[in-house]
Design a protein around this motif. Structure first.
Motif, short mmCIF file in Angstrom:
data_model
loop_
_atom_site.label_atom_id
_atom_site.label_comp_id
_atom_site.label_asym_id
_atom_site.label_seq_id
_atom_site.Cartn_x
_atom_site.Cartn_y
_atom_site.Cartn_z
N MET A 39 0.83 -1.21 0.00
CA MET A 39 0.00 0.00 0.00
C MET A 39 0.86 1.26 0.00
SD MET A 39 -3.33 -0.74 2.35
CE MET A 39 -2.45 -0.80 3.88
N LEU A 55 -6.20 6.25 -0.31
CA LEU A 55 -5.32 6.35 0.85
C LEU A 55 -4.66 7.72 0.85
CD1 LEU A 55 -3.46 2.92 0.94
CD2 LEU A 55 -5.19 3.74 2.51
N ILE A 58 -0.59 6.75 5.76
CA ILE A 58 -0.35 5.39 6.22
C ILE A 58 0.58 5.45 7.42
CG2 ILE A 58 0.56 3.12 5.62
CD1 ILE A 58 0.04 3.83 2.68
N VAL A 63 -4.49 3.45 8.67
CA VAL A 63 -4.48 4.24 7.44
C VAL A 63 -5.59 5.29 7.56
CG1 VAL A 63 -3.57 2.44 5.94
CG2 VAL A 63 -6.01 2.63 6.24
N VAL A 65 -8.32 7.05 5.06
CA VAL A 65 -8.91 6.89 3.73
C VAL A 65 -9.88 8.04 3.49
CG1 VAL A 65 -10.21 5.34 2.23
CG2 VAL A 65 -8.68 4.39 3.94
N LYS A 79 -5.30 -1.10 9.15
CA LYS A 79 -4.88 -1.66 7.85
C LYS A 79 -5.62 -2.95 7.54
CE LYS A 79 -0.19 0.04 7.18
NZ LYS A 79 1.22 -0.37 7.07
N ILE A 82 -8.64 -3.14 5.08
CA ILE A 82 -8.51 -2.97 3.63
C ILE A 82 -8.58 -4.34 2.97
CG2 ILE A 82 -7.04 -2.14 1.76
CD1 ILE A 82 -8.06 0.08 3.63
#
Length: 95
Positions: A39, A55, A58, A63, A65, A79, A82
């Protein structure tokens, strides 16, 4: 003689459990870890709840979003939430 047959069946059942349950689970964990490692900021993601977003930040476990066109709709999540990652395509280089 009976003990040998019982041991044989236990070994066969154990091998079947390994190949039907444990091995696919380890393969899925490896795939999920590779997904997490790949990612990058700007990637399009699909969350486990079915939302598509981009995204924008991170960290080690989390994360942030951004959903939709509204720049104020940013959600911090783990994470692990996802499900899929899609790299953005360079549409300007194709022209």
């Amino acid at each position: 003689m009976n003990i040998a047959i019982i041991v044989f069946y236990v070994v066969i059942i154990g091998a079947m459990m390994y190949f039907m349950a444990i091995k696919p689970q380890k393969k899925e964990q490896k795939r999920q870890q590779e997904l997490m490692d790949s990612m990058e900021i700007g990637d399009y993601v699909l969350t486990t709840s079915g939302f598509y977003g981009v995204l924008i930040d991170i960290s080690e476990d989390d994360v942030i979003v951004e959903f939709g066109n509204n720049k104020n709709c940013r959600i911090s999540m783990q994470k692990k939430a996802i499900a899929q990652v899609e790299k953005p395509s360079d549409s300007t280089s194709a022209e």
